[in-house]
Design an enzyme around this catalytic site. Structure first.
Site, PDB file in Angstrom:
ATOM      1  N   LEU A   1       9.314 -10.114   0.625  1.00  0.00           N
ATOM      2  CA  LEU A   1       8.287 -11.514  -0.352  1.00  0.00           C
ATOM      3  C   LEU A   1       7.897  -9.878  -1.235  1.00  0.00           C
ATOM      4  CD1 LEU A   1       6.596 -13.330   3.273  1.00  0.00           C
ATOM      5  CD2 LEU A   1       8.953 -13.802   1.006  1.00  0.00           C
ATOM      6  N   GLY A   2       8.181 -10.337  -2.402  1.00  0.00           N
ATOM      7  CA  GLY A   2       7.368 -10.269  -3.565  1.00  0.00           C
ATOM      8  C   GLY A   2       8.047  -8.962  -3.270  1.00  0.00           C
TER       9      GLY A   2
ATOM     10  N   GLY B   1       7.064  -3.542  -3.988  1.00  0.00           N
ATOM     11  CA  GLY B   1       7.730  -4.261  -3.592  1.00  0.00           C
ATOM     12  C   GLY B   1       9.059  -3.111  -4.708  1.00  0.00           C
TER      13      GLY B   1
ATOM     14  N   ARG C   1       9.881 -15.308 -10.115  1.00  0.00           N
ATOM     15  CA  ARG C   1      10.634 -14.789 -11.863  1.00  0.00           C
ATOM     16  C   ARG C   1      11.709 -14.244 -11.888  1.00  0.00           C
ATOM     17  NH1 ARG C   1       4.740 -15.563 -13.426  1.00  0.00           N
ATOM     18  NH2 ARG C   1       4.700 -13.692 -12.728  1.00  0.00           N
TER      19      ARG C   1
ATOM     20  N   ILE D   1      -2.414   7.618   2.477  1.00  0.00           N
ATOM     21  CA  ILE D   1      -3.358   8.259   3.588  1.00  0.00           C
ATOM     22  C   ILE D   1      -3.124   7.654   4.876  1.00  0.00           C
ATOM     23  CG2 ILE D   1      -5.004   9.021   4.050  1.00  0.00           C
ATOM     24  CD1 ILE D   1      -5.904   8.432   1.654  1.00  0.00           C
TER      25      ILE D   1
ATOM     26  N   LYS E   1     -11.436  -3.634   3.227  1.00  0.00           N
ATOM     27  CA  LYS E   1     -10.125  -2.804   3.739  1.00  0.00           C
ATOM     28  C   LYS E   1     -11.504  -1.946   4.807  1.00  0.00           C
ATOM     29  CE  LYS E   1      -8.015  -0.616  -0.459  1.00  0.00           C
ATOM     30  NZ  LYS E   1      -8.240  -0.487  -1.676  1.00  0.00           N
TER      31      LYS E   1
END
EC number: 1.1.1.3
Length: 437
Positions: free
Chosen positions: A9-10, A15, A46, A133, A202
Site C-alpha cells: 500500500l503506497g 515504497g 495515481r 536503526i 515514536k
C-alpha cells in the site's frame, strides 16, 4: 516452496525503495526466507506516476489487501485513515502486516494487535521508529528478559539538524529551519517535526514496548523547538551543555506503584554525553536496563533507503514465519502501568529572567522558588550594560515536579522586579537511572 506473496500500500519515497530492493535482491531474499518473495500488487492513488510497475498497479486498496493470492501486506502510506481500515481488513483476512506507520501505531496499536492475535497473523513495525536503526525488535525480543528503566534519545532528524545548525553557527531558529528546508531535511509544512508530534508518536511506541503498557500519543507530553532561541543555545554552552529535542520514556517509582512517563521536549544535556555529539539528521537512542546496563542505538533515522531497509527486515521475518509455520512476538501489555502527568514528573530546570538590577531582587526571587518547594542548585546574575538598569538572572534548579516549577514561574512573572521570563528549559543529566536530583 511456493512464494510468499506481498501486496504493498503506497509507493512513495519509502515504497519505491522497497520495490527496488525486492527486485534487486530477489535471489538473496529467497535464500534467507526459504521461498521466493513475490510482489503481486501495489495500491496507489495515481497509477500514471508509476508506469514501471505495469500490471501490478491498482487503485482498489481494499480488494488488494483481501485477495486470496496475498500473504503479507506492507503499508507505507502513513496517516490514520484509510490505513487503519485497510490493515484491519488485511489482518482479519489472515494476512500478516508490515507497517511503517508511526502515527497509526501511536494512536491505535491495540486494535491492530488484537486483530492480529484473533487471526493468528503477524504485525511488525520496526520502520515506524528511527528508520534503519534496529531498535524496536531489541526492545520487543532481545531485552524481553530484562527490566527496562528508561529509553531516551533523539528520534527526529529534522529537529536535530536544526538544533545542530543553531549550535554550530549561532543562527536563530528561523534561519536554521530555512536551511533545513532548502536541503530537504524539513517538509514544506514542518509542523509535525518542529512541534514534536512526530517524536511523540515514536515515544508512545517505545514506551509501550519498553514497559509492557499501552501508551498512546495522547499520553505523551509534547513540546517542540519553535521557541528555542540563539540565546538559549548560548546559555546551554555556558553550562557545558547542548540543547536536543529528546523523547524520554521512563519508569517513575512511587509510594505504592510505579508509573510511566513519556514526554518530548527540548532539553539541555551535558556536552560530554554521547547524545550531545549526534549531529545533523541522525538519530540516537539510549536504553537503560537493569541487567544489560546502558545500550546506545545510532544511525540514520529517516530517508527512503534506510526506512526501506527496516521494512525489508520485517518482511523477511514475517515471510520466514509463513514458510516455517511460526508466529512473531505478540503485544505485551500485562503491566498496565499508570501514566504520570507531566506536572508530577520531577526534572531539573534552567530559568532565565530579565530583572531589575537592584538590591533585594535575588532574595525575592529565591523566596518564590522556596515557597513552591523548588530547590535552587545554582544562580548566576549579570548586568547587561543597559541604561535602564536591567540584568539577566539565571536560576538552575534541582529536580522538581513540573507543576511546582510552573507555579513558580507564574508567580515570578508577576513580580515588580521581574521584567520578563525569557526562557524555561529542562536540564536532563541522562547519566544515571531514574530522575536526576
Amino acid at each position: 516452496m511456493s512464494a510468499v506473496r506481498v501486496a504493498m500500500l503506497g509507493c512513495g519515497t519509502v515504497g519505491a525503495e522497497v520495490v527496488r530492493l525486492l527486485r534487486e535482491q530477489a535471489d538473496e531474499l529467497a535464500a534467507r526466507v526459504g521461498a521466493p518473495v513475490e510482489l503481486v500488487g501495489v495500491a496507489v492513488r495515481r497509477p500514471h506516476k508509476h508506469p514501471e510497475l505495469g500490471e501490478l498497479l491498482t487503485t482498489d486498496s481494499s480488494t488488494l489487501v483481501t485477495r486470496d493470492d496475498v500473504d503479507v501486506v506492507v503499508e507505507v502510506i502513513g496517516g490514520i485513515e484509510p490505513a487503519r481500515s485497510l490493515l484491519l481488513e488485511a489482518l482479519k483476512a489472515g494476512k500478516s502486516v508490515v507497517t511503517a506507520n508511526k502515527a497509526l501505531l501511536a494512536e491505535d496499536a491495540a486494535t491492530l494487535a488484537e486483530a492480529a492475535d484473533a487471526s493468528g497473523a503477524d504485525l511488525y513495525y520496526e520502520a515506524a521508529v528511527a528508520g534503519a536503526i534496529p531498535l524496536l525488535r531489541p526492545l520487543r525480543e532481545s531485552l524481553v528478559g530484562d527490566r527496562i528503566s528508561r529509553v531516551a534519545g533523539i528520534v527526529n532528524g529534522t529537529t536535530n539538524f536544526i538544533l545542530s545548525a543553531m549550535t554550530a553557527t549561532g543562527a536563530g531558529y528561523a534561519d536554521a529551519l530555512e536551511e533545513a528546508t532548502r536541503l530537504g531535511y524539513a517538509e514544506a509544512d514542518p509542523s509535525a517535526d518542529v512541534d514534536g508530534y512526530d517524536a511523540a508518536s515514536k515515544a508512545a511506541i517505545l514506551a509501550s514496548l519498553a514497559f509492557h503498557t499501552r501508551v498512546t500519543s495522547a499520553d505523551v507530553y509534547c513540546e517542540g523547538i519553535r521557541n528555542v532561541t540563539a540565546a538559549d543555545i548560548a546559555a546551554a554552552r555556558e553550562m557545558g551543555c547542548v540543547i536536543k529535542l529528546l523523547a524520554i520514556c521512563e519508569r517513575i517509582p512511587g509510594a505504592d506503584t510505579e508509573s510511566v512517563s513519556a514526554r518530548v521536549y527540548p532539553a539541555m544535556i551535558p556536552a560530554t554525553h554521547p547524545l550531545a555529539a549526534v549531529d545533523g539528521a541522525f538519530n540516537a537512542v539510549f536504553v537503560e536496563a537493569e541487567a544489560a546496563g546502558q545500550l546506545m542505538f545510532y544511525g540514520q533515522g529517516a530517508g527512503g533507503a534506510p526506512t526501506a531497509s527496516a521494512v525489508l527486515g520485517d518482511l523477511v521475518a514475517v515471510a520466514r514465519n509463513r514458510v516455517l509455520g511460526g508466529r512473531g512476538s505478540r503485544e505485551s501489555a500485562y503491566a498496565s502501568l499508570p501514566i504520570l502527568p507531566i506536572g508530577a514528573v520531577p526534572t531539573r530546570y534552567h530559568v532565565s529572567l530579565d530583572v531589575a538590577d537592584r538590591a533585594g531582587v535575588l532574595a525575592s526571587i529565591a523566596g518564590e522558588f522556596a515557597r513552591h518547594g523548588v530547590s535552587i542548585a545554582a544562580v548566576r546574575q549579570t548586568g547587561d550594560g543597559s541604561t535602564d538598569g536591567s540584568a539577566r538572572l539565571v536560576v538552575v534548579t534541582h529536580a522538581a515536579p513540573g507543576e511546582a516549577l510552573a507555579a513558580t514561574v507564574d508567580r515570578l512573572a508577576g513580580l515588580d522586579a521581574v521584567r520578563g521570563v525569557e526562557s524555561v528549559l529542562r536540564v536532563e543529566d541522562l547519566g544515571r537511572k531514574g530522575v536526576t536530583a
